[in-house]
Design a protein around this motif. Structure first.
Motif, mmCIF file in Angstrom:
data_model
loop_
_atom_site.group_PDB
_atom_site.id
_atom_site.type_symbol
_atom_site.label_atom_id
_atom_site.label_comp_id
_atom_site.label_asym_id
_atom_site.label_seq_id
_atom_site.Cartn_x
_atom_site.Cartn_y
_atom_site.Cartn_z
ATOM 1 N N LYS A 150 -90.012 -9.831 132.250
ATOM 2 C CA LYS A 150 -88.762 -9.956 131.103
ATOM 3 C C LYS A 150 -88.473 -11.434 131.123
ATOM 4 N N THR A 224 -84.766 -17.304 116.489
ATOM 5 C CA THR A 224 -83.691 -16.752 115.646
ATOM 6 C C THR A 224 -83.270 -18.160 115.114
ATOM 7 N N TYR A 233 -91.347 -8.639 110.871
ATOM 8 C CA TYR A 233 -90.609 -7.436 110.602
ATOM 9 C C TYR A 233 -91.638 -6.095 110.649
ATOM 10 N N ARG A 246 -86.292 -4.543 111.659
ATOM 11 C CA ARG A 246 -86.474 -4.732 112.874
ATOM 12 C C ARG A 246 -86.450 -3.713 113.699
ATOM 13 N N THR A 247 -87.698 -3.583 114.686
ATOM 14 C CA THR A 247 -87.675 -2.441 115.577
ATOM 15 C C THR A 247 -88.118 -2.999 116.717
ATOM 16 N N LYS A 248 -88.236 -1.859 117.702
ATOM 17 C CA LYS A 248 -88.897 -2.331 119.255
ATOM 18 C C LYS A 248 -90.092 -3.187 119.081
ATOM 19 N N THR A 250 -91.340 -5.265 117.239
ATOM 20 C CA THR A 250 -91.116 -6.387 116.563
ATOM 21 C C THR A 250 -90.633 -7.316 117.683
ATOM 22 N N ASP A 251 -89.952 -6.667 118.579
ATOM 23 C CA ASP A 251 -89.396 -7.846 119.632
ATOM 24 C C ASP A 251 -90.308 -8.694 120.552
ATOM 25 N N THR A 253 -90.171 -10.815 123.345
ATOM 26 C CA THR A 253 -89.349 -11.209 124.145
ATOM 27 C C THR A 253 -89.791 -12.560 125.056
ATOM 28 N N LYS A 256 -93.076 -11.477 126.808
ATOM 29 C CA LYS A 256 -94.080 -11.166 125.983
ATOM 30 C C LYS A 256 -94.679 -12.434 125.564
ATOM 31 N N GLN A 257 -93.952 -13.333 125.114
ATOM 32 C CA GLN A 257 -94.516 -14.597 124.748
ATOM 33 C C GLN A 257 -95.356 -15.191 125.428
ATOM 34 N N TYR A 322 -96.145 -7.599 116.912
ATOM 35 C CA TYR A 322 -94.562 -8.199 116.848
ATOM 36 C C TYR A 322 -94.276 -8.277 115.308
#
Length: 367
Positions: A150, A224, A233, A246-248, A250-251, A253, A256-257, A322
């Motif tokens: 996370k 952001t 998107y 925006r959906t899961k 496209t997140d 985090t 993930k980065q 993403y």
């Protein structure tokens, strides 16, 4: 130096071969060029409009930028439009540059193509039989990761974490299987071997020498808050209409980065990406002999050194994840090519098929 002319099913990351990637091994024979450069530009622009293109698109001819335009929004909430300076997540197209860095370390005498993964990650299944060459070619049988943190991790810890959350598929050993884990571990290896992490190598081999001004790692900027970075998107899942959602999927985090270490955590403008790829092609990063060795396909897929290699002297790469989708196709002399970066992913795969169509036109001179 490139100069500007006057013409102005949800997936999170592409760890599985797409229709585009699978089709690139069975391409048609080349045809002769039919259009002049201005006509090619006009055709390119027409195709972008027909596809409801959102993002920034670049066309280069004979070392000159002949088309460089943007459309749509980088950030809908803030009403910031995409421009030629907007930076997009380039996803798997980053692997080409990662492979070049690995080749640089090899050229420096610090690694060998035949070195075994077990020298650095002995607990990885079958590591004693997996070579650097196989990792570059994605013929190791490694799959994963099976988990993602996370929180963001430093490169060395991320590579170690990923090495502990993968699997070995014996049935795929020695066969091409597109798995980003190979490039994640290569980043860990170069840090263990040289003492410098992937970002250090990238900045010293690409950013500083090439004066890349519109390039940054995802974790260097707030996704952001920075007006320079496009927000990812998802489009309408049933149509090709422009719709910023925006959906899961496209997140992107923090965990993930860093999980996309060396395989999909760079933001770039199309021109910066083209300059970087042209530098590889022309021997500015490693010698052209090393590039040829690096990009010699290790399987029937035509994949080698992070790109797909066309028989007519072009290399191609594409990526998705993403909320972003992207592609480049560039001639081996670095003089001609296309780059398309988008921050509006169409779930039904329209962009991937559009990219494939354009890559065919470019790499097989079908304009």
């Amino acid at each position: 130096m490139l100069s500007s002319g006057k013409a102005g099913v949800v997936v999170v990351h592409a760890d599985r071969p797409t229709q585009t990637q699978q089709a690139q091994a069975t391409a048609p024979q080349p045809t002769n060029p039919q259009l002049t450069v201005p006509q090619q530009v006009a055709k390119f622009k027409q195709l972008l409009q027909q596809n409801n293109w959102v993002g920034t698109a670049l066309m280069v001819r004979h070392g000159q930028v002949v088309y460089y335009q943007a459309s749509g929004y980088a950030n809908v909430a803030k009403k910031i439009k995409n421009t030629t300076r907007t930076q997009y997540l380039i996803n798997s197209t980053q692997k080409s540059m990662t492979a070049a860095i690995v080749m640089k370390v090899i050229a420096n005498g610090q690694l060998n193509m035949t070195d075994r993964l077990s020298q650095w990650y002995p607990k990885v299944p079958n590591a004693k039989n997996i070579t650097i060459r196989q990792m570059l070619d994605m013929t190791t049988g490694l799959e994963g990761p099976t988990a993602t943190t996370k929180k963001a991790l430093p490169a060395a810890k991320e590579a170690t974490y990923l090495s502990q959350h993968l699997i070995f598929n014996a049935a795929k050993s020695g066969k091409w299987d597109y798995q980003s884990i190979n490039y994640n571990l290569l980043c860990g290896i170069i840090q263990k071997k040289t003492g410098h992490d992937y970002q250090w190598w990238y900045e010293h081999e690409f950013v500083k020498p090439l004066a890349l001004r519109q390039t940054s790692f995802s974790y260097q900027q707030s996704l952001t808050k920075s007006p320079r970075l496009a927000v990812g998107y998802a489009g309408n899942p049933k149509t090709n209409a422009i719709e910023y959602r925006r959906t899961k999927a496209t997140d992107f985090t923090a965990g993930k980065q860093t999980r996309e270490l060396g395989s999909g955590n760079l933001y770039m403008s199309p021109l910066d990406l083209f300059r970087a790829e042209a530098a590889i092609c022309t021997g500015r990063i490693v010698s052209t002999a090393d590039v040829n060795q690096l990009r010699t396909p290790g399987s029937t897929s035509s994949y080698g050194g992070g790109v797909y290699n066309r028989p007519t002297g072009y290399t191609i790469a594409n990526g998705i994840g993403y909320g972003f989708s992207d592609m480049f196709v560039i001639s081996n002399d670095g003089q001609n090519g296309l780059v398309l970066l988008s921050n509006l992913w169409r779930p039904k795969g329209q962009d991937q098929m559009f990219f494939y169509h354009l890559s065919q036109m470019e790499a097989f001179h079908q304009w």
